[in-house]
Design an enzyme around this catalytic site. Structure first.
Site, PDB file in Angstrom:
ATOM      1  CB  CYS A  30      -0.871   0.001   1.239  1.00 52.66           C
ATOM      2  SG  CYS A  30      -1.663  -1.572   1.552  1.00 52.66           S
ATOM      3  NE  ARG A  52       4.427   1.374  -1.693  1.00 50.03           N
ATOM      4  CZ  ARG A  52       5.613   0.899  -1.323  1.00 50.03           C
ATOM      5  NH1 ARG A  52       6.683   1.281  -1.964  1.00 50.03           N
ATOM      6  NH2 ARG A  52       5.719   0.064  -0.333  1.00 50.03           N
ATOM      7  CD1 TRP A  68      -2.631  -4.792  -4.479  1.00 54.14           C
ATOM      8  CD2 TRP A  68      -2.064  -6.067  -2.741  1.00 54.14           C
ATOM      9  NE1 TRP A  68      -2.472  -6.081  -4.938  1.00 54.14           N
ATOM     10  CE2 TRP A  68      -2.128  -6.884  -3.895  1.00 54.14           C
ATOM     11  CE3 TRP A  68      -1.730  -6.664  -1.519  1.00 54.14           C
ATOM     12  CZ2 TRP A  68      -1.868  -8.245  -3.864  1.00 54.14           C
ATOM     13  CZ3 TRP A  68      -1.476  -8.033  -1.499  1.00 54.14           C
ATOM     14  CH2 TRP A  68      -1.545  -8.806  -2.663  1.00 54.14           C
ATOM     15  CG  ASN A 102       1.973   0.866   3.543  1.00 52.53           C
ATOM     16  OD1 ASN A 102       0.793   1.165   3.432  1.00 52.53           O
ATOM     17  ND2 ASN A 102       2.939   1.487   2.891  1.00 52.53           N
ATOM     18  N   GLY A 103       1.536  -3.219   5.319  1.00 50.48           N
ATOM     19  CA  GLY A 103       2.098  -4.449   5.888  1.00 50.48           C
ATOM     20  C   GLY A 103       1.012  -5.347   6.437  1.00 50.48           C
ATOM     21  CD  GLU A 162      10.091 -10.872 -17.336  1.00 45.63           C
ATOM     22  OE1 GLU A 162       9.889 -11.623 -16.372  1.00 45.63           O
ATOM     23  OE2 GLU A 162       9.743  -9.670 -17.336  1.00 45.63           O
ATOM     24  CE  LYS A 207       6.467  -8.203 -17.182  1.00 51.32           C
ATOM     25  NZ  LYS A 207       7.705  -8.348 -16.457  1.00 51.32           N
ATOM     26  CD  GLU A 246       3.217  -8.287 -14.186  1.00 50.61           C
ATOM     27  OE1 GLU A 246       4.142  -8.571 -14.973  1.00 50.61           O
ATOM     28  OE2 GLU A 246       3.413  -7.847 -13.057  1.00 50.61           O
ATOM     29  CG  HIS A 305       8.900 -34.745 -22.244  1.00 54.31           C
ATOM     30  ND1 HIS A 305       9.205 -36.087 -22.279  1.00 54.31           N
ATOM     31  CD2 HIS A 305       9.940 -34.108 -22.843  1.00 54.31           C
ATOM     32  CE1 HIS A 305      10.387 -36.251 -22.864  1.00 54.31           C
ATOM     33  NE2 HIS A 305      10.842 -35.062 -23.214  1.00 54.31           N
ATOM     34  CE  LYS A 307       7.668  -1.526 -10.377  1.00 58.49           C
ATOM     35  NZ  LYS A 307       7.850  -2.403 -11.540  1.00 58.49           N
TER      36      LYS A 307
HETATM   37  O1  M6R Z   1      10.909  -5.617  -6.705  1.00 53.53           O
HETATM   38  P1  M6R Z   1      11.202  -7.047  -7.056  1.00 53.53           P
HETATM   39  O2  M6R Z   1      12.045  -7.164  -8.286  1.00 53.53           O
HETATM   40  O3  M6R Z   1      11.780  -7.818  -5.911  1.00 53.53           O
HETATM   41  O4  M6R Z   1       9.789  -7.665  -7.375  1.00 53.53           O
HETATM   42  C1  M6R Z   1       9.628  -9.023  -7.634  1.00 53.53           C
HETATM   43  C2  M6R Z   1       8.293  -9.303  -8.283  1.00 53.53           C
HETATM   44  O5  M6R Z   1       7.246  -8.945  -7.431  1.00 53.53           O
HETATM   45  C3  M6R Z   1       8.124  -8.542  -9.598  1.00 53.53           C
HETATM   46  O6  M6R Z   1       9.162  -8.803 -10.482  1.00 53.53           O
HETATM   47  C4  M6R Z   1       6.786  -8.923 -10.269  1.00 53.53           C
HETATM   48  O7  M6R Z   1       6.815 -10.255 -10.653  1.00 53.53           O
HETATM   49  C5  M6R Z   1       6.525  -8.005 -11.467  1.00 53.53           C
HETATM   50  N1  M6R Z   1       5.223  -7.435 -11.353  1.00 53.53           N
HETATM   51  C6  M6R Z   1       6.633  -8.692 -12.765  1.00 53.53           C
HETATM   52  O8  M6R Z   1       6.434  -7.821 -13.833  1.00 53.53           O
END
Ligand code: M6R
Length: 610
Positions: free
Chosen positions: A2, A27, A75, A99-100, A483, A487, A490, A506, A605
């Site tokens: 958050c 965030r 969040w 936050n947390g 990756e 993307k 997500e 397989h 984020k």
């Molecule tokens: O800040 P970080 O690189 O440690 O974050 C890790 C993941 O949360 C981050 O890479 C997440 O998977 C992204 N949203 C991917 O695009």
């Protein structure tokens, strides 16, 4: 996850708080709220479900005024996104943002209920409000009440407390969730990220674990976890205000994709001297540490984990050092054997990912020779708690989908491999020159990949009605496929999976039919013929193929599938290069799907909770 903003000033702070929330919205963004104390000393709280814009509209519709205030973008962890669960939470004269996660909230809640407190929300945060209210009954000051309350909390928190009866004071406490204090002239601020306060100050103090601080208009007093007054450094200037501006781009993600050539130039800057990697630039004692490394353990999450997976191929082929890569949330909860002379490397954009941070703390007690982080945020917990940090210089990354952080992490990892390989005799002078030159050419090569934007946009139309996509690659292109799949899922909400192309038969081959798009990364290299066989396997089963290759791979006249034929680039940096057109593919598919590209649903984020 958050975002928090707070202010104590002699002017109306609502605009500052809302502006700060907008900057922090990356965030978390399922609800937002603000509480202010005006001259009449009554607290006004406005909360709204949805983005900060809804809160802003509500605040504009019924003007809110006050010189002391706290605000929050949420969040959800405990309790659905709703107005009642949005922060600030109130107990009597007390308002709290947090936050947390408070792990013992259930236990505290029951205790507080027996004392007569009524809970309005399903959040863990509400216990903080009631706990402070309870402690204030016997404490002499708000500071004392907060100090007494936070020692009862287990878990992670960054929290701010405001008291209606003590209007020119905010108390903040940090344990596991970052908080900064921003200094103005005759006014002071706080936030979970300095980015939130760039419109009002460039002078910041980062609170340390266990700190509790009292903030008034003219004073900031900080106390450590045992309540002793402490001085913390003030950092000035050099914050990128423009980062919060999309400029000519429609989305932050798009801007950040296009910023990659510059991000890589900045990451290389000062790291190469006379055509060689300047090992001292990694860390003053890097030569001493790296000379003894016999094994590398990488720990990370999400995109950063995928960068680690690419680097595993490099550590074993370039530096000649064995390497394991593990997802931080797994690593931290299993029993592991630390190999002799192992270097722990955490990878992270934010430097605040809870699982990665926990893994680092655990590893520090587990016999690793040193803990290094490759990170994008200099003030982050990972940087502060690691033995040394090799910074990516990607600049602020705002889009939730990580792009330039990934390619700059790979840039750092390649530099590190050369350094390690030179020190252990695995990389020759000639090979070092070759890799360094390839890295120096990379930004221009990425520019040439970005030129394919329109062509990729056209290709993305094919995915508009798709529900699944497979990504295939071999060698370093397998994690690049991982990756790319991350993307796509997500930001477009299309289910996507990556497979090492050799794994196809397989199991996943059963998924192939005319409705299944299969994206293959197939540059010219030693594995190309194998990849071509895999392409044939898909084609024979009617799969829709999209091949990303180069002009030496022999796909120019291919029929039966679509290709993006990119320029041939240096083999060693090609995995970084291929990432970029694949990012563009996901971006354009998401645009067609009409999703919220920069703030995809359910995500945040910085994942500062477990
Ligand atoms: O800040 P970080 O690189 O440690 O974050 C890790 C993941 O949360 C981050 O890479 C997440 O998977 C992204 N949203 C991917 O695009």
């Amino acid at each position: 996850m958050c975002g928090i903003v707070g202010a104590v000033a002699q002017r109306d702070v609502v605009e500052i708080l809302i502006d700060g929330l907008h900057r922090l919205e990356y965030r978390g963004y399922d609800s937002a709220g603000v509480a202010v104390l005006g001259e009449d000393k009554t607290m006004q709280i406005v909360r709204r479900v949805g983005k900060v814009k809804s809160l802003e509209q509500a605040v504009n519709a019924k003007p809110l005024l006050g010189g002391t205030g706290i605000a929050h973008t949420r969040w959800a962890t405990h309790g659905e996104p709703s107005e009642i669960n949005a922060h600030p939470h109130r107990s009597g004269h007390i308002a709290v943002v947090h936050n947390g996660i408070i792990e013992n909230y259930q236990e505290l809640k029951e205790q507080l209920q027996t004392r007569g407190y009524m809970f309005q929300s399903q959040t863990d945060t509400e216990v903080i409000a009631h706990l402070v209210e309870w402690e204030l009954r016997s404490a002499k000051t708000l500071l004392e009440a907060v100090q007494k309350a936070v020692v009862q909390l287990r878990g992670a928190y960054g929290t701010v407390v405001m008291n209606e009866q003590d209007p020119e004071r905010l108390i903040v406490a940090r344990s596991g969730s970052p908080l900064v204090i921003g200094y103005g002239v005759g006014e002071n601020f706080l936030a979970s990220d300095p980015l939130a306060l760039l419109s009002v100050t460039r002078r910041f103090t980062y609170l340390e674990e266990g700190d509790v601080a009292e903030i008034t208009r003219r004073t900031v007093s900080i106390f450590n976890r045992v309540g002793e007054p402490v001085e913390r450094e003030i950092h000035e200037g050099n914050f990128e205000a423009d980062a919060a501006d999309k400029g000519q781009y429609r989305h932050y993600m798009q801007k950040e994709i296009f910023e990659q050539p510059v991000a890589i130039i900045n990451t290389l800057d000062g790291r190469i001297k006379d055509g060689k990697v300047d090992i001292q630039s990694i860390a003053p004692n890097a030569v001493e540490i790296l000379s003894n490394v016999q094994h590398v353990q990488i720990v990370a999450c999400g995109t950063s984990y995928n960068a680690g997976m690419v680097a595993r191929y490099w550590f074993e082929s370039i530096a000649g050092v064995s390497c394991d890569v593990e997802i931080a949330s797994e690593f931290r909860y299993r029993k592991f054997v630390t190999r002799p002379n192992s270097l722990l490397i955490t990878l992270s954009q934010s430097g605040e990912t809870a699982d990665t941070l926990a893994a680092l703390r655990l590893a520090k007690e587990s016999g690793y020779m040193a803990a290094m982080t490759i990170c994008n945020v200099a003030s982050s917990s990972l940087v502060r708690e690691s033995d040394f940090a090799f910074m990516t210089k990607a600049g602020v990354e705002i889009g939730v989908a990580s792009t330039k952080a990934f390619t700059t992490q790979l840039t750092c990892l390649l530099l590190l491999n050369v350094a390690l390989g030179r020190l252990n005799g695995h990389v020759s002078e000639e090979q070092e020159h070759h890799i360094v030159q390839a890295l120096q050419r990379l930004p221009t090569q990425i520019e040439s990949a970005l030129v394919f934007d329109k062509q990729i946009e056209k290709l993305s139309e094919d995915f508009a009605d798709k529900h699944h996509t497979l990504f295939l690659g071999r060698g370093e292109y397998y994690p690049i496929a991982m990756e790319s799949a991350l993307k796509l899922k997500e930001i477009s909400y299309i289910h996507a999976e990556a497979y090492a192309a050799g794994e196809l038969k397989h199991g996943p081959l059963a998924l192939i039919d005319s409705e299944m798009p299969v994206v293959v990364v197939a540059p010219e290299n030693d594995l190309l013929e194998k990849v071509k066989s895999n392409i044939e396997e898909v084609r024979a089963r009617g799969g829709q193929l999209y091949v990303f290759a180069d002009n030496d791979a022999g796909f120019e006249n291919a029929t039966g599938f679509k290709t993006i034929v990119l320029p041939k680039v240096d083999e060693v940096t090609a995995p970084i290069f291929y990432t970029v057109p694949l990012q563009l593919l996901s971006y354009h598919i998401a645009i067609i799907k009409g999703t919220d590209v920069d703030q995809p649903r359910n995500l945040a984020k910085a994942v500062t909770v477990e």
